[in-house]
Design a protein around this motif. Structure first.
Motif, short mmCIF file in Angstrom:
data_model
loop_
_atom_site.label_atom_id
_atom_site.label_comp_id
_atom_site.label_asym_id
_atom_site.label_seq_id
_atom_site.Cartn_x
_atom_site.Cartn_y
_atom_site.Cartn_z
N MET A 177 2.84 7.97 5.01
CA MET A 177 1.62 7.80 4.22
C MET A 177 0.44 7.50 5.15
O MET A 177 0.60 6.85 6.18
N PRO A 178 -0.76 7.98 4.81
CA PRO A 178 -1.94 7.66 5.63
C PRO A 178 -2.17 6.16 5.62
O PRO A 178 -2.18 5.53 4.56
N PHE A 179 -2.36 5.58 6.81
CA PHE A 179 -2.49 4.12 6.87
C PHE A 179 -3.95 3.67 6.76
O PHE A 179 -4.84 4.23 7.39
N PHE A 180 -4.15 2.64 5.94
CA PHE A 180 -5.44 1.94 5.84
C PHE A 180 -5.14 0.54 5.33
O PHE A 180 -4.01 0.24 4.92
N ASP A 181 -6.14 -0.33 5.34
CA ASP A 181 -5.90 -1.75 5.12
C ASP A 181 -5.29 -2.09 3.76
O ASP A 181 -4.63 -3.11 3.63
N ALA A 182 -5.52 -1.29 2.74
CA ALA A 182 -5.01 -1.61 1.41
C ALA A 182 -3.90 -0.66 0.95
O ALA A 182 -3.67 -0.52 -0.25
N LEU A 183 -3.22 -0.05 1.88
CA LEU A 183 -2.17 0.90 1.52
C LEU A 183 -1.13 0.30 0.60
O LEU A 183 -0.60 0.99 -0.29
N HIS A 184 -0.82 -0.98 0.76
CA HIS A 184 0.25 -1.59 -0.05
C HIS A 184 -0.03 -1.51 -1.55
O HIS A 184 0.90 -1.57 -2.35
N ARG A 185 -1.30 -1.35 -1.94
CA ARG A 185 -1.64 -1.23 -3.36
C ARG A 185 -1.53 0.20 -3.88
O ARG A 185 -1.66 0.42 -5.08
N TYR A 186 -1.29 1.14 -3.00
CA TYR A 186 -1.28 2.55 -3.40
C TYR A 186 0.03 3.26 -3.04
O TYR A 186 0.09 4.48 -3.03
N ILE A 187 1.07 2.49 -2.77
CA ILE A 187 2.36 3.09 -2.43
C ILE A 187 2.89 3.97 -3.57
O ILE A 187 3.34 5.09 -3.32
N PRO A 188 2.83 3.54 -4.84
CA PRO A 188 3.29 4.44 -5.92
C PRO A 188 2.48 5.73 -5.99
O PRO A 188 3.04 6.82 -6.19
#
Length: 254
Positions: A177-188
């Protein structure tokens, strides 16, 4: 080359920031609960630049159990960065995530594991937690509901609780997945976008025993809007679901 027989079946990542009062209890409970059912589990705690002795609080537990590992960030880098550090260090095909504040019940991870096969990758590459009894204040619940509605309308990810810390995901899918600071909120959302399916599972949310939240509603809302616009752009510019190459991969191939 790593011996497949010694590779963990599951790795549990626990990001922590200034959780010295509770982190030892959190990790000990997770270890006891999960290894009772999955003995081949390992635990990686990512100390994201804590200044309160979080790392030192784990010294005794790590001395008695070599299945527990600590990685320290020299300065605070954010939850997504902590998860990425843990994913790079993990050696299992599947990785579970939970928060370090004690609000996530590790027994919920076992419920999530029941939804997949830890030895292979199929079409379903993510199990996302869905907090049924959120213990946050009413203002945070309202803010979360509004943010979830806006995100679902723009991304069509159909996830009822994307910010839940409890997730079970294929390691290499996360790293694709493309990495950015808030990725954990967009994993689904990225799981779907890269060609995989996921399921949401009800999980237990407990009251925080110690410490304090690292987020404010206003700060989260401001950053969240710009993050969401960035994710919309990223998805429009990503057309090749290369992560589908993971389909059918087994734990022996990690």
């Amino acid at each position: 080359m790593t011996d497949a027989a010694s590779r963990p079946l599951l790795t549990v990542l626990i990001p922590a920031l200034n959780e010295a009062e509770s982190i030892e209890t959190v990790v000990r409970e997770a270890r006891d609960v999960i290894t009772a059912s999955i003995p081949q589990s390992r635990f990686i705690i990512i100390d994201d630049g804590s200044t309160d002795g979080t790392a030192e609080a784990l010294g005794g537990l790590m001395a008695e159990d070599d299945r527990i590992r600590l990685i320290q960030h020299p300065k605070r880098s954010g939850k997504s960065a902590a998860l990425r550090t843990g994913m790079i260090a993990a050696r299992s095909l599947w990785v579970a995530t939970m928060d370090g504040d004690g609000q996530d019940d590790p027994r919920s991870i076992l419920d999530m594991v029941a939804e997949i096969d830890l030895t292979t990758v199929g079409d379903r590459a993510l199990v996302a937690g869905w907090r049924q009894n959120r213990t946050d204040g009413n203002s945070r619940k309202f803010a979360s509901r509004f943010a979830n509605h806006l995100r679902r309308s723009l991304l069509n990810d159909a996830c009822p609780d994307t910010a839940c810390g409890l997730k079970l995901v294929v390691r290499d899918l996360f790293l694709a997945m493309p990495f950015f600071d808030a990725l954990h909120r967009y994993i689904p959302a990225f799981t779907r976008h890269l060609g995989f399916s996921y399921v949401s599972v009800p999980v237990v949310n407990r009251a925080r025993a110690a410490g304090e939240s690292k987020y404010t509603n206003l700060g989260r809302a401001m950053a969240g809007f710009f993050d969401l616009m960035g994710v919309v752009w990223l998805m429009r510019r990503t057309h090749v679901p290369a992560a589908q190459l993971l389909l059918g991969r087994s734990a022996d191939e990690v």
